[in-house]
Write a protein that holds these residues in place. Structure first.
Motif, short mmCIF file in Angstrom:
data_model
loop_
_atom_site.label_atom_id
_atom_site.label_comp_id
_atom_site.label_asym_id
_atom_site.label_seq_id
_atom_site.Cartn_x
_atom_site.Cartn_y
_atom_site.Cartn_z
N GLY A 6 0.80 -1.22 0.00
CA GLY A 6 0.00 0.00 0.00
C GLY A 6 0.83 1.27 0.00
N ILE A 60 -2.25 -2.99 7.38
CA ILE A 60 -3.51 -2.25 7.38
C ILE A 60 -3.65 -1.51 8.70
N GLY A 73 -9.69 0.40 7.39
CA GLY A 73 -9.45 1.83 7.54
C GLY A 73 -8.00 2.21 7.28
N GLU A 74 -7.83 3.37 6.70
CA GLU A 74 -6.51 3.96 6.50
C GLU A 74 -6.49 5.31 7.19
N GLN A 88 -4.49 4.05 -1.82
CA GLN A 88 -3.88 3.00 -0.99
C GLN A 88 -4.96 2.07 -0.45
N LEU A 89 -6.04 2.66 0.02
CA LEU A 89 -7.13 1.87 0.57
C LEU A 89 -7.84 1.05 -0.52
N TYR A 90 -8.01 1.63 -1.68
CA TYR A 90 -8.58 0.86 -2.80
C TYR A 90 -7.70 -0.37 -3.08
N TYR A 92 -5.87 -1.98 -0.94
CA TYR A 92 -6.14 -2.98 0.11
C TYR A 92 -7.42 -3.76 -0.22
N GLY A 105 -14.14 0.34 2.60
CA GLY A 105 -13.03 1.09 3.16
C GLY A 105 -13.43 2.44 3.71
N VAL A 107 -11.24 6.08 4.69
CA VAL A 107 -10.06 6.89 4.95
C VAL A 107 -10.42 7.77 6.13
#
Length: 164
Positions: A6, A60, A73-74, A88-90, A92, A105, A107
């Motif tokens: 990520g 994560i 969660g990011e 980045q979350l996409y 994951y 997700g 953010v």
């Protein structure tokens, strides 16, 4: 296919030169105040959530059980890094989906009390797959891409590699 995480995805959307440094295991300035602030936010906020989970090549920030699905969660320091955090979350979510885990997700930007909910779409999946191909090309370069003054330079822990 090489290992993509990520952080490399976020760097791709922020700065390709930073991506190259990270992929080549060049350590950034660990005393950078923005890095310390990020660590502080990760440790301090969302105490009731499960944090810092290692899933394959991913670390994560947090995972929680949503109403009908898993929520990943990011945590970001500010909206300045919102776009990179979203991508980045996409990544994951794509990584988990390819391993049979459906998730949504969020953010999280705790200092701004901001939460951005996201769901993976076929268009985003395609964009990520193209980004991964580009990331692999950048990693294979013998030298980093040329420096470029962008909004991410000021808080960057690699700033001295470009501007000292």
């Amino acid at each position: 296919m090489r290992s993509i995480n990520g952080t490399l995805i976020a760097s791709y959307y922020a700065c390709k030169r930073e991506l190259w440094f990270m992929a080549h295991e060049i350590i950034p300035d660990q005393d950078n105040s923005f890095l310390e602030l990020g660590r502080f936010n990760e440790e301090t906020f969302y105490e009731r959530e499960e944090k810092g989970l290692i899933v394959g090549d991913l670390k994560i920030d947090l995972i929680k059980k949503g109403r009908d699905t898993l929520v990943v969660g990011e945590i970001k320091k500010s909206s300045r890094s919102e776009k990179t955090g979203i991508m980045q979350l996409y990544y994951y979510l794509l990584y988990l989906k390819e391993r049979g885990v459906e998730a949504k997700g969020e953010v999280l930007i705790p200092k701004e009390k901001k939460k951005i909910a996201i769901e993976l779409t076929p268009e985003i999946e395609e964009e990520l797959k193209e980004a991964i191909k580009e990331i692999e090309k950048i990693i294979d370069m013998e030298t980093p891409p040329p420096k470029e003054k962008i909004k991410y330079c000021i808080p960057c822990a690699y700033r001295e590699f470009c501007w000292a």
